[in-house]
Design a protein around this motif. Structure first.
Motif, short mmCIF file in Angstrom:
data_model
loop_
_atom_site.label_atom_id
_atom_site.label_comp_id
_atom_site.label_asym_id
_atom_site.label_seq_id
_atom_site.Cartn_x
_atom_site.Cartn_y
_atom_site.Cartn_z
N ILE A 180 0.81 -1.08 0.03
CA ILE A 180 -0.17 0.08 0.13
C ILE A 180 1.01 1.38 -0.01
CG2 ILE A 180 -1.52 1.51 1.28
CD1 ILE A 180 -2.88 -1.34 2.33
N GLY A 181 1.63 1.47 1.03
CA GLY A 181 2.47 2.73 1.11
C GLY A 181 2.98 2.77 2.42
N TYR A 182 2.99 4.04 3.34
CA TYR A 182 3.77 4.42 4.32
C TYR A 182 2.67 5.15 5.34
CZ TYR A 182 7.76 2.87 1.89
OH TYR A 182 8.87 2.50 1.11
N LYS A 183 3.14 4.61 6.77
CA LYS A 183 2.06 5.38 7.65
C LYS A 183 2.93 6.10 8.69
CE LYS A 183 -0.19 3.04 10.73
NZ LYS A 183 -1.37 2.21 11.34
N LEU A 184 2.85 7.30 9.12
CA LEU A 184 3.59 8.07 10.27
C LEU A 184 2.67 7.82 11.50
CD1 LEU A 184 5.63 9.93 11.43
CD2 LEU A 184 3.95 11.81 10.87
N VAL A 185 3.08 7.25 12.48
CA VAL A 185 2.50 7.01 13.86
C VAL A 185 2.78 7.91 14.70
CG1 VAL A 185 1.92 5.25 15.57
CG2 VAL A 185 2.56 4.43 13.18
N SER A 186 1.67 8.47 15.15
CA SER A 186 1.70 9.73 16.29
C SER A 186 2.19 8.91 17.62
CB SER A 186 0.35 10.44 16.32
OG SER A 186 -0.92 9.67 16.78
#
Length: 218
Positions: free
Chosen positions: A212-218
């Motif tokens: 899918i892609g990338y995710k920045l986790v808060s």
């Protein structure tokens, strides 16, 4: 949260009218009849906007604002003035004013000008995800109070991840946002930038969502 307004006005009846108007519109208003009291209040409190008459006792409005700007106070300020000559208006703007209204003025006009300045302020406020903040005005990302040294593509990618924080950002979206069709980005190029950003943000997590892609986790 209510927007806090400081009103500097020595005409008490006129000030009462403005206070009633603003409070009816949902603002929190602190009124001071002279520049010294206003200055003392500003050093002890935070305000979202200043409404400043010019001809007031002790410290006039222009001198007050000039002192505040010299102390790096960038709070929006509107002069409420009966002056119409260009020289006085020029002094007002050179002291750091954002706007002015000439007495007598329409109260609806004052509300419109206040609203416009506060919306601009809100638009310019940094968007933060924990210790990571996007300074839109200066087009930079700050981490734990320090600006990150980012290339143009790294900056654009990190801002994109911040805008979609805690949600996957598809590779197709990244490619469309960061590269024109003539440039021709690639999955490999994205990985290079992601790895570089990870090095700069050791305490934050960027997940690779397979396929899918990338995710920045808060």
């Amino acid at each position: 949260m209510l927007s806090r307004v400081l009103l500097l006005e020595d005409d008490l009846l006129f000030a009462e009218t403005i206070v009633d108007l603003l409070e009816d519109e949902g603002y929190e208003v602190a009124h001071y009849p002279n520049g010294q009291d206003a200055l003392d209040a500003i050093y002890d409190n935070n305000f979202d906007i200043y409404l400043l008459d010019i001809n007031v006792p002790l410290i006039d409005g222009v001198s007050l604002l000039r002192e505040l700007r010299g102390a790096n106070d960038e709070t929006p300020a509107i002069f409420l003035t009966s002056h119409k000559d260009k020289e006085m208006l020029e002094k007002g703007f050179l002291s750091g004013a954002d706007d002015y209204v000439t007495k007598p003025f329409d109260m609806d006009e004052l509300l419109l000008r206040i609203g416009a300045l506060l919306r601009r302020l809100k638009k310019d406020e940094p968007e933060c995800r924990g210790a990571l903040c996007h300074d839109k005005v200066h087009q930079r990302v700050v981490y734990k109070g320090e600006p990150l040294e980012l290339s143009k593509k790294e900056y654009e990618l990190l801002v994109l991840l911040m805008q979609h924080c805690d949600a996957p950002v598809p590779k197709e979206l990244i490619l469309n946002e960061l590269w024109s069709s003539a440039e021709g980005g690639s999955d490999g190029a994205i990985r290079v930038y992601i790895n570089r950003i990870k090095q700069l943000l050791p305490d934050m997590r960027i997940e690779n969502i397979r396929g899918i892609g990338y995710k920045l986790v808060s």
